[in-house]
Design a protein around this motif. Structure first.
Motif, PDB file in Angstrom:
ATOM      1  N   ASP A  88       1.043  -1.566  -0.283  1.00 26.63           N
ATOM      2  CA  ASP A  88       0.145  -0.111  -0.732  1.00 26.63           C
ATOM      3  C   ASP A  88       0.549   1.217  -0.192  1.00 26.63           C
ATOM      4  O   ASP A  88       2.226   1.243   0.610  1.00 26.63           O
ATOM      5  N   SER A 131      -3.735  -4.539  -4.430  1.00 25.82           N
ATOM      6  CA  SER A 131      -4.641  -4.676  -5.280  1.00 25.82           C
ATOM      7  C   SER A 131      -3.978  -4.399  -6.316  1.00 25.82           C
ATOM      8  O   SER A 131      -3.531  -3.694  -6.723  1.00 25.82           O
ATOM      9  N   GLY A 132      -5.138  -5.248  -7.415  1.00 23.21           N
ATOM     10  CA  GLY A 132      -4.401  -6.283  -8.425  1.00 23.21           C
ATOM     11  C   GLY A 132      -3.120  -6.361  -8.936  1.00 23.21           C
ATOM     12  O   GLY A 132      -2.666  -6.262  -9.684  1.00 23.21           O
ATOM     13  N   ASP A 133      -2.669  -6.811  -7.985  1.00 24.17           N
ATOM     14  CA  ASP A 133      -1.643  -7.573  -7.930  1.00 24.17           C
ATOM     15  C   ASP A 133      -0.004  -6.404  -8.596  1.00 24.17           C
ATOM     16  O   ASP A 133       0.318  -7.039  -8.776  1.00 24.17           O
ATOM     17  N   ALA A 134      -0.318  -5.451  -7.429  1.00 20.26           N
ATOM     18  CA  ALA A 134       0.905  -4.346  -8.238  1.00 20.26           C
ATOM     19  C   ALA A 134       2.066  -4.530  -7.173  1.00 20.26           C
ATOM     20  O   ALA A 134       2.487  -2.901  -7.319  1.00 20.26           O
ATOM     21  N   TRP A 135       1.467  -5.042  -6.491  1.00 17.41           N
ATOM     22  CA  TRP A 135       2.728  -5.073  -5.254  1.00 17.41           C
ATOM     23  C   TRP A 135       3.459  -6.426  -5.691  1.00 17.41           C
ATOM     24  O   TRP A 135       3.029  -7.782  -5.740  1.00 17.41           O
ATOM     25  N   SER A 180       0.371 -15.341  -6.689  1.00 19.57           N
ATOM     26  CA  SER A 180      -0.424 -14.100  -5.370  1.00 19.57           C
ATOM     27  C   SER A 180       0.322 -14.713  -4.091  1.00 19.57           C
ATOM     28  O   SER A 180       0.118 -16.200  -4.002  1.00 19.57           O
TER      29      SER A 180
END
Length: 438
Positions: A377, A400-404, A426
Protein backbone atom coordinates in the motif's frame (compact mmCIF):
# COMPACT_ATOMS: atom_id res chain seq x y z
CA UNK A 1 37.22 2.58 4.15
CA UNK A 2 40.54 0.77 4.40
CA UNK A 3 40.97 -1.13 1.13
CA UNK A 4 39.05 -1.12 -2.11
CA UNK A 5 37.47 -2.93 -1.85
CA UNK A 6 15.94 -14.14 3.40
CA UNK A 7 13.03 -14.80 4.27
CA UNK A 8 12.01 -18.31 3.10
CA UNK A 9 8.57 -18.86 1.60
CA UNK A 10 6.70 -22.11 1.91
CA UNK A 11 8.13 -25.29 0.44
CA UNK A 12 5.64 -25.38 -2.42
CA UNK A 13 6.50 -21.88 -3.58
CA UNK A 14 10.25 -22.46 -3.60
CA UNK A 15 9.91 -25.82 -5.28
CA UNK A 16 7.81 -24.27 -8.05
CA UNK A 17 10.34 -21.50 -8.54
CA UNK A 18 13.24 -23.93 -8.78
CA UNK A 19 11.47 -26.29 -11.15
CA UNK A 20 10.47 -23.34 -13.35
CA UNK A 21 14.04 -22.09 -13.42
CA UNK A 22 15.31 -25.49 -14.44
CA UNK A 23 12.83 -25.81 -17.25
CA UNK A 24 13.37 -22.27 -18.50
CA UNK A 25 17.14 -22.35 -18.30
CA UNK A 26 17.67 -25.82 -19.66
CA UNK A 27 20.22 -26.64 -16.96
CA UNK A 28 20.99 -30.35 -16.75
CA UNK A 29 22.02 -31.75 -13.37
CA UNK A 30 25.49 -33.26 -13.48
CA UNK A 31 24.16 -36.65 -12.51
CA UNK A 32 22.32 -36.70 -15.86
CA UNK A 33 25.26 -35.44 -17.88
CA UNK A 34 27.63 -37.59 -19.91
CA UNK A 35 30.90 -37.58 -17.98
CA UNK A 36 32.83 -39.10 -20.87
CA UNK A 37 32.27 -36.17 -23.26
CA UNK A 38 35.39 -34.66 -24.81
CA UNK A 39 36.46 -31.30 -23.30
CA UNK A 40 35.45 -28.16 -25.17
CA UNK A 41 38.14 -25.52 -25.70
CA UNK A 42 37.92 -22.01 -27.07
CA UNK A 43 39.85 -18.77 -27.32
CA UNK A 44 38.33 -15.78 -25.62
CA UNK A 45 37.94 -12.42 -27.34
CA UNK A 46 39.85 -9.87 -25.28
CA UNK A 47 38.67 -6.91 -27.35
CA UNK A 48 35.01 -7.12 -26.33
CA UNK A 49 35.19 -7.78 -22.58
CA UNK A 50 33.95 -5.44 -19.83
CA UNK A 51 37.13 -3.71 -18.67
CA UNK A 52 37.94 -2.14 -15.31
CA UNK A 53 41.58 -1.08 -15.13
CA UNK A 54 42.44 -2.98 -18.31
CA UNK A 55 43.07 -1.67 -21.82
CA UNK A 56 43.00 -3.69 -25.03
CA UNK A 57 45.14 -2.96 -28.06
CA UNK A 58 45.67 -5.08 -31.14
CA UNK A 59 43.72 -7.87 -29.48
CA UNK A 60 45.91 -7.95 -26.34
CA UNK A 61 44.90 -6.95 -22.81
CA UNK A 62 47.17 -4.95 -20.54
CA UNK A 63 46.98 -3.37 -17.12
CA UNK A 64 45.99 0.30 -17.10
CA UNK A 65 47.25 1.81 -13.81
CA UNK A 66 45.41 5.08 -14.45
CA UNK A 67 42.00 3.40 -14.21
CA UNK A 68 42.77 0.28 -12.14
CA UNK A 69 41.71 0.10 -8.52
CA UNK A 70 44.41 -0.13 -5.87
CA UNK A 71 44.67 -3.17 -3.64
CA UNK A 72 47.43 -4.50 -1.39
CA UNK A 73 49.86 -6.65 -3.33
CA UNK A 74 49.15 -10.36 -3.41
CA UNK A 75 51.06 -12.00 -0.58
CA UNK A 76 52.91 -14.41 -2.89
CA UNK A 77 54.06 -11.55 -5.13
CA UNK A 78 55.11 -9.52 -2.11
CA UNK A 79 57.17 -12.41 -0.78
CA UNK A 80 58.85 -12.85 -4.16
CA UNK A 81 59.84 -9.18 -4.13
CA UNK A 82 61.15 -9.36 -0.57
CA UNK A 83 58.40 -7.22 0.97
CA UNK A 84 58.15 -8.17 4.64
CA UNK A 85 56.13 -5.25 6.03
CA UNK A 86 52.66 -4.17 4.93
CA UNK A 87 52.69 -4.54 1.12
CA UNK A 88 52.21 -1.42 -0.95
CA UNK A 89 49.04 -0.85 -2.94
CA UNK A 90 49.30 -2.09 -6.51
CA UNK A 91 46.97 -1.49 -9.48
CA UNK A 92 44.55 -4.35 -10.12
CA UNK A 93 42.52 -4.65 -13.30
CA UNK A 94 39.64 -6.91 -14.32
CA UNK A 95 38.41 -7.88 -17.78
CA UNK A 96 35.06 -9.69 -17.65
CA UNK A 97 34.85 -11.97 -20.68
CA UNK A 98 31.80 -13.05 -22.66
CA UNK A 99 29.23 -15.67 -21.69
CA UNK A 100 29.81 -19.18 -22.97
CA UNK A 101 26.98 -21.69 -23.45
CA UNK A 102 28.31 -25.25 -23.41
CA UNK A 103 27.00 -28.33 -25.15
CA UNK A 104 27.42 -30.32 -21.95
CA UNK A 105 27.65 -29.29 -18.29
CA UNK A 106 31.04 -28.71 -16.72
CA UNK A 107 32.36 -28.44 -13.19
CA UNK A 108 35.99 -27.62 -14.05
CA UNK A 109 37.50 -24.96 -16.29
CA UNK A 110 41.20 -24.89 -17.20
CA UNK A 111 42.91 -21.74 -18.44
CA UNK A 112 46.09 -21.16 -20.44
CA UNK A 113 47.41 -17.65 -21.08
CA UNK A 114 49.76 -16.46 -23.79
CA UNK A 115 51.19 -13.63 -21.74
CA UNK A 116 54.18 -11.60 -20.62
CA UNK A 117 54.12 -11.49 -16.82
CA UNK A 118 57.06 -9.51 -15.36
CA UNK A 119 58.33 -10.45 -11.90
CA UNK A 120 56.05 -9.18 -9.18
CA UNK A 121 53.00 -8.93 -11.46
CA UNK A 122 50.26 -11.50 -11.98
CA UNK A 123 47.82 -12.63 -14.66
CA UNK A 124 45.12 -15.18 -13.88
CA UNK A 125 41.53 -16.15 -14.62
CA UNK A 126 38.44 -16.36 -12.41
CA UNK A 127 35.44 -18.40 -13.60
CA UNK A 128 31.81 -18.71 -12.59
CA UNK A 129 28.75 -20.67 -13.72
CA UNK A 130 24.98 -20.14 -13.98
CA UNK A 131 23.07 -21.96 -11.25
CA UNK A 132 19.82 -23.85 -11.67
CA UNK A 133 17.74 -20.95 -10.28
CA UNK A 134 19.23 -18.49 -12.79
CA UNK A 135 21.72 -16.81 -10.45
CA UNK A 136 25.51 -17.11 -10.66
CA UNK A 137 27.93 -19.10 -8.56
CA UNK A 138 30.64 -16.96 -7.05
CA UNK A 139 33.77 -16.25 -9.08
CA UNK A 140 36.30 -19.01 -8.47
CA UNK A 141 39.98 -17.95 -8.77
CA UNK A 142 42.09 -20.39 -10.74
CA UNK A 143 44.72 -22.43 -8.94
CA UNK A 144 48.09 -22.33 -10.68
CA UNK A 145 48.95 -25.53 -12.54
CA UNK A 146 51.93 -24.28 -14.54
CA UNK A 147 53.43 -21.20 -16.14
CA UNK A 148 50.49 -18.95 -17.06
CA UNK A 149 48.10 -21.87 -16.58
CA UNK A 150 45.48 -22.64 -13.98
CA UNK A 151 42.33 -24.56 -13.15
CA UNK A 152 39.11 -23.71 -11.29
CA UNK A 153 36.61 -26.18 -9.84
CA UNK A 154 33.05 -24.88 -9.88
CA UNK A 155 30.84 -25.67 -6.86
CA UNK A 156 28.16 -27.20 -9.09
CA UNK A 157 27.68 -28.34 -12.65
CA UNK A 158 26.66 -25.73 -15.19
CA UNK A 159 26.19 -25.35 -18.93
CA UNK A 160 26.61 -21.55 -18.92
CA UNK A 161 29.88 -20.10 -17.69
CA UNK A 162 31.98 -16.97 -17.82
CA UNK A 163 35.63 -16.08 -17.31
CA UNK A 164 37.29 -12.96 -15.90
CA UNK A 165 40.91 -11.98 -16.51
CA UNK A 166 42.69 -10.55 -13.44
CA UNK A 167 45.87 -8.48 -13.85
CA UNK A 168 47.96 -6.96 -11.05
CA UNK A 169 51.00 -4.68 -11.09
CA UNK A 170 54.23 -4.66 -9.12
CA UNK A 171 55.02 -2.70 -5.96
CA UNK A 172 58.78 -2.76 -6.62
CA UNK A 173 58.55 -1.66 -10.25
CA UNK A 174 55.50 0.51 -11.12
CA UNK A 175 56.46 0.32 -14.80
CA UNK A 176 56.13 -3.47 -14.87
CA UNK A 177 52.78 -4.48 -16.33
CA UNK A 178 51.43 -7.86 -17.43
CA UNK A 179 50.17 -8.17 -21.01
CA UNK A 180 47.94 -11.03 -22.15
CA UNK A 181 47.69 -11.81 -25.85
CA UNK A 182 45.46 -14.85 -25.70
CA UNK A 183 43.24 -16.70 -23.23
CA UNK A 184 42.25 -20.31 -23.94
CA UNK A 185 39.64 -21.91 -21.71
CA UNK A 186 38.80 -25.62 -21.60
CA UNK A 187 35.62 -26.88 -19.96
CA UNK A 188 36.06 -30.41 -18.73
CA UNK A 189 33.09 -32.77 -18.37
CA UNK A 190 31.16 -32.51 -15.13
CA UNK A 191 32.43 -34.85 -12.46
CA UNK A 192 30.14 -37.81 -11.85
CA UNK A 193 29.80 -36.82 -8.18
CA UNK A 194 28.96 -33.16 -8.90
CA UNK A 195 25.29 -32.25 -8.79
CA UNK A 196 23.48 -28.99 -9.45
CA UNK A 197 22.39 -27.52 -6.16
CA UNK A 198 18.60 -27.67 -6.64
CA UNK A 199 17.71 -27.44 -2.95
CA UNK A 200 15.66 -25.08 -0.86
CA UNK A 201 17.89 -22.75 1.10
CA UNK A 202 17.69 -19.41 2.78
CA UNK A 203 20.24 -16.84 1.76
CA UNK A 204 23.12 -16.83 4.23
CA UNK A 205 22.66 -14.16 6.90
CA UNK A 206 25.23 -12.82 9.35
CA UNK A 207 25.64 -9.93 11.74
CA UNK A 208 28.74 -7.90 10.86
CA UNK A 209 30.15 -4.45 11.53
CA UNK A 210 29.55 -1.89 8.76
CA UNK A 211 31.53 1.22 7.86
CA UNK A 212 30.80 4.04 5.42
CA UNK A 213 32.89 3.91 2.26
CA UNK A 214 32.73 7.52 1.09
CA UNK A 215 35.42 8.16 -1.58
CA UNK A 216 33.08 10.17 -3.82
CA UNK A 217 34.73 10.67 -7.20
CA UNK A 218 36.85 7.54 -6.81
CA UNK A 219 36.52 4.29 -8.73
CA UNK A 220 35.35 0.96 -7.35
CA UNK A 221 36.96 -2.38 -8.14
CA UNK A 222 34.50 -3.02 -10.98
CA UNK A 223 35.15 0.38 -12.58
CA UNK A 224 32.11 2.25 -11.24
CA UNK A 225 32.71 5.95 -10.62
CA UNK A 226 31.43 6.74 -7.12
CA UNK A 227 28.87 9.55 -7.04
CA UNK A 228 27.40 11.55 -4.19
CA UNK A 229 25.17 9.44 -1.92
CA UNK A 230 25.83 6.30 -3.97
CA UNK A 231 24.03 2.99 -3.42
CA UNK A 232 26.37 -0.03 -3.47
CA UNK A 233 28.39 -2.09 -1.00
CA UNK A 234 31.87 -3.57 -0.77
CA UNK A 235 32.73 -7.06 0.50
CA UNK A 236 36.31 -8.25 1.23
CA UNK A 237 36.53 -10.76 -1.63
CA UNK A 238 36.31 -10.46 -5.40
CA UNK A 239 34.44 -13.76 -5.46
CA UNK A 240 31.18 -11.81 -5.11
CA UNK A 241 32.07 -8.72 -7.16
CA UNK A 242 29.41 -7.83 -9.73
CA UNK A 243 30.52 -6.61 -13.16
CA UNK A 244 29.93 -2.87 -13.55
CA UNK A 245 26.28 -1.88 -13.77
CA UNK A 246 24.95 -5.37 -12.96
CA UNK A 247 23.06 -6.89 -10.06
CA UNK A 248 24.72 -10.32 -10.22
CA UNK A 249 25.68 -10.23 -6.52
CA UNK A 250 23.45 -8.22 -4.20
CA UNK A 251 22.87 -7.98 -0.46
CA UNK A 252 20.13 -6.98 1.91
CA UNK A 253 21.52 -4.92 4.77
CA UNK A 254 19.33 -4.20 7.80
CA UNK A 255 20.20 -1.69 10.53
CA UNK A 256 19.26 -1.90 14.23
CA UNK A 257 16.52 0.68 13.57
CA UNK A 258 14.68 -1.84 11.37
CA UNK A 259 15.36 -0.16 8.03
CA UNK A 260 16.79 -2.30 5.23
CA UNK A 261 18.66 -1.60 1.99
CA UNK A 262 19.01 -3.77 -1.12
CA UNK A 263 22.21 -2.94 -3.01
CA UNK A 264 24.70 -4.51 -5.45
CA UNK A 265 28.26 -5.54 -4.55
CA UNK A 266 30.45 -3.22 -6.63
CA UNK A 267 33.66 -2.94 -4.61
CA UNK A 268 36.19 -5.01 -2.65
CA UNK A 269 36.88 -4.35 1.00
CA UNK A 270 37.17 -3.29 3.70
CA UNK A 271 40.56 -4.45 4.99
CA UNK A 272 40.96 -7.80 3.24
CA UNK A 273 40.60 -8.90 -0.38
CA UNK A 274 40.38 -12.71 -0.05
CA UNK A 275 38.02 -13.07 2.91
CA UNK A 276 34.75 -14.63 1.70
CA UNK A 277 33.74 -15.12 5.32
CA UNK A 278 30.13 -16.02 4.47
CA UNK A 279 31.30 -19.32 2.97
CA UNK A 280 31.97 -22.55 4.95
CA UNK A 281 35.57 -22.98 6.18
CA UNK A 282 36.36 -25.66 3.59
CA UNK A 283 35.28 -23.33 0.78
CA UNK A 284 36.65 -20.11 2.24
CA UNK A 285 39.63 -18.76 0.31
CA UNK A 286 41.63 -17.83 3.44
CA UNK A 287 41.25 -17.96 7.25
CA UNK A 288 39.73 -21.44 7.11
CA UNK A 289 40.03 -21.88 10.89
CA UNK A 290 37.52 -19.11 11.58
CA UNK A 291 33.81 -19.87 12.03
CA UNK A 292 31.58 -19.31 9.02
CA UNK A 293 30.17 -15.80 9.11
CA UNK A 294 33.07 -14.29 11.07
CA UNK A 295 35.06 -11.71 9.08
CA UNK A 296 38.80 -11.93 9.60
CA UNK A 297 38.83 -8.23 10.52
CA UNK A 298 36.28 -8.88 13.25
CA UNK A 299 38.29 -11.73 14.75
CA UNK A 300 41.52 -9.73 14.53
CA UNK A 301 40.07 -6.60 16.10
CA UNK A 302 38.02 -8.24 18.85
CA UNK A 303 40.05 -11.30 19.82
CA UNK A 304 43.56 -10.59 18.53
CA UNK A 305 43.36 -13.21 15.78
CA UNK A 306 46.40 -13.05 13.48
CA UNK A 307 48.06 -10.70 15.94
CA UNK A 308 45.28 -8.18 15.49
CA UNK A 309 46.30 -7.59 11.87
CA UNK A 310 44.65 -8.04 8.49
CA UNK A 311 45.98 -10.27 5.69
CA UNK A 312 48.49 -7.57 4.72
CA UNK A 313 49.93 -7.03 8.19
CA UNK A 314 48.11 -3.82 9.03
CA UNK A 315 46.77 -3.21 12.53
CA UNK A 316 42.98 -3.29 12.58
CA UNK A 317 41.23 -0.15 13.85
CA UNK A 318 37.70 -1.54 13.43
CA UNK A 319 36.08 -4.96 12.85
CA UNK A 320 34.34 -4.09 9.58
CA UNK A 321 33.08 -6.91 7.34
CA UNK A 322 31.21 -4.68 4.88
CA UNK A 323 31.54 -1.14 3.49
CA UNK A 324 28.41 0.83 2.60
CA UNK A 325 28.06 3.49 -0.07
CA UNK A 326 27.00 6.82 1.38
CA UNK A 327 23.45 6.53 0.05
CA UNK A 328 23.02 3.11 1.62
CA UNK A 329 24.53 4.33 4.89
CA UNK A 330 22.68 7.65 5.27
CA UNK A 331 19.54 7.49 3.13
CA UNK A 332 18.48 3.84 3.00
CA UNK A 333 19.48 2.82 6.53
CA UNK A 334 19.45 6.16 8.32
CA UNK A 335 22.77 5.46 10.04
CA UNK A 336 24.72 8.27 11.66
CA UNK A 337 27.80 6.25 12.65
CA UNK A 338 29.43 2.92 11.88
CA UNK A 339 27.22 0.14 13.17
CA UNK A 340 26.57 -3.54 13.56
CA UNK A 341 24.16 -4.64 10.80
CA UNK A 342 22.52 -7.83 9.55
CA UNK A 343 23.45 -8.86 6.02
CA UNK A 344 21.70 -11.33 3.71
CA UNK A 345 24.06 -12.50 0.94
CA UNK A 346 21.21 -12.90 -1.52
CA UNK A 347 22.98 -14.90 -4.25
CA UNK A 348 23.58 -17.76 -1.78
CA UNK A 349 19.87 -18.60 -1.45
CA UNK A 350 17.61 -20.65 -3.70
CA UNK A 351 14.81 -18.10 -4.01
CA UNK A 352 14.56 -16.48 -7.43
CA UNK A 353 15.98 -12.95 -7.67
CA UNK A 354 14.98 -10.14 -10.02
CA UNK A 355 16.76 -6.90 -10.90
CA UNK A 356 15.23 -3.66 -9.64
CA UNK A 357 14.43 -1.08 -12.34
CA UNK A 358 13.40 2.42 -11.25
CA UNK A 359 10.32 3.47 -13.21
CA UNK A 360 9.25 7.05 -13.74
CA UNK A 361 9.41 9.71 -11.05
CA UNK A 362 6.97 9.06 -8.23
CA UNK A 363 6.84 8.49 -4.51
CA UNK A 364 7.62 4.80 -5.15
CA UNK A 365 10.44 5.18 -7.66
CA UNK A 366 12.74 8.13 -8.28
CA UNK A 367 16.43 8.93 -8.83
CA UNK A 368 17.28 5.27 -9.46
CA UNK A 369 15.79 4.14 -6.13
CA UNK A 370 12.65 2.18 -5.27
CA UNK A 371 10.80 2.57 -1.99
CA UNK A 372 10.34 -0.52 0.18
CA UNK A 373 7.12 -0.40 2.22
CA UNK A 374 5.85 -2.40 5.20
CA UNK A 375 2.65 -3.41 3.37
CA UNK A 376 1.39 -3.50 -0.25
CA UNK A 377 0.00 0.00 0.00
CA UNK A 378 1.42 3.40 -0.96
CA UNK A 379 0.26 4.70 2.42
CA UNK A 380 2.23 2.07 4.35
CA UNK A 381 5.35 3.10 6.24
CA UNK A 382 8.70 3.14 4.44
CA UNK A 383 11.02 0.43 5.75
CA UNK A 384 13.88 0.69 3.29
CA UNK A 385 15.21 1.38 -0.19
CA UNK A 386 16.11 -0.89 -3.11
CA UNK A 387 18.75 0.47 -5.47
CA UNK A 388 18.10 0.21 -9.20
CA UNK A 389 21.09 -2.06 -9.74
CA UNK A 390 20.19 -4.49 -6.95
CA UNK A 391 18.55 -7.89 -7.23
CA UNK A 392 15.79 -8.69 -4.75
CA UNK A 393 13.99 -11.92 -3.79
CA UNK A 394 10.72 -12.49 -5.63
CA UNK A 395 8.20 -14.11 -3.27
CA UNK A 396 4.68 -13.30 -4.46
CA UNK A 397 2.24 -10.64 -5.72
CA UNK A 398 0.13 -8.66 -3.29
CA UNK A 399 -2.18 -5.68 -2.96
CA UNK A 400 -4.97 -4.41 -5.15
CA UNK A 401 -4.61 -5.79 -8.64
CA UNK A 402 -1.41 -7.63 -7.60
CA UNK A 403 0.39 -4.31 -8.01
CA UNK A 404 3.05 -5.11 -5.42
CA UNK A 405 5.74 -7.77 -4.99
CA UNK A 406 6.73 -9.09 -1.61
CA UNK A 407 10.53 -9.24 -1.37
CA UNK A 408 10.76 -10.16 2.31
CA UNK A 409 8.70 -10.35 5.49
CA UNK A 410 6.93 -7.00 5.74
CA UNK A 411 8.81 -5.68 2.67
CA UNK A 412 7.02 -4.75 -0.57
CA UNK A 413 7.90 -2.87 -3.76
CA UNK A 414 5.70 -1.88 -6.68
CA UNK A 415 5.53 -4.69 -9.25
CA UNK A 416 6.48 -2.30 -12.04
CA UNK A 417 9.96 -2.04 -10.47
CA UNK A 418 10.61 -5.73 -11.26
CA UNK A 419 9.80 -6.03 -14.99
CA UNK A 420 12.00 -9.11 -15.37
CA UNK A 421 10.40 -11.09 -12.56
CA UNK A 422 8.44 -13.31 -14.94
CA UNK A 423 5.56 -15.39 -13.63
CA UNK A 424 4.87 -14.67 -9.96
CA UNK A 425 2.11 -16.30 -7.92
CA UNK A 426 -0.27 -14.34 -5.72
CA UNK A 427 0.37 -14.08 -1.99
CA UNK A 428 -3.33 -14.47 -1.26
CA UNK A 429 -5.33 -12.85 1.51
CA UNK A 430 -2.47 -13.22 3.99
CA UNK A 431 -0.12 -10.91 2.09
CA UNK A 432 0.08 -8.35 4.82
CA UNK A 433 1.12 -10.96 7.37
CA UNK A 434 3.69 -12.56 5.07
CA UNK A 435 1.85 -15.83 4.38
CA UNK A 436 1.97 -17.06 0.76
CA UNK A 437 -0.74 -19.03 -0.93
CA UNK A 438 -0.15 -22.79 -1.03
Amino acid sequence: MQVRTAVLTRRAVLTAVLVGALCAGGVVPASAAETTAAPASWRESLATGEAAGVTTRDGAAGLDPSSAYLAPQDSASAQAEGVTDSPALVPTGLLTLGLRTLERPTSRVDSVLDADVPEGTTASVDVRGKRANGSWTEWIPSTTTGTNAGTAALPEATDVMQGRLVLTGSAADPAARPVVRDVTLTAGPAAATTESAVTEALALRYSVFATREGLVGGTTANGHRIVNRDHFVALPSRRALSPRGTSDYSVKVCAPNGRCAFAPVWDIGPWNTRDDYWNPPAQRQEWKNLPQGTPQAQAAFRTGYNGGKDQFGRKLVNPAGIDLGDGVFWDALGLKDNSQVTVDYLWTGSLRLSKVVAVGDSQESADGLVTVRAAPDAAASIVGIAAEHASVPVECLAGSGDAWVRIGAGQFVVAAALPGAGHVTSCGSGAGSGAPTD
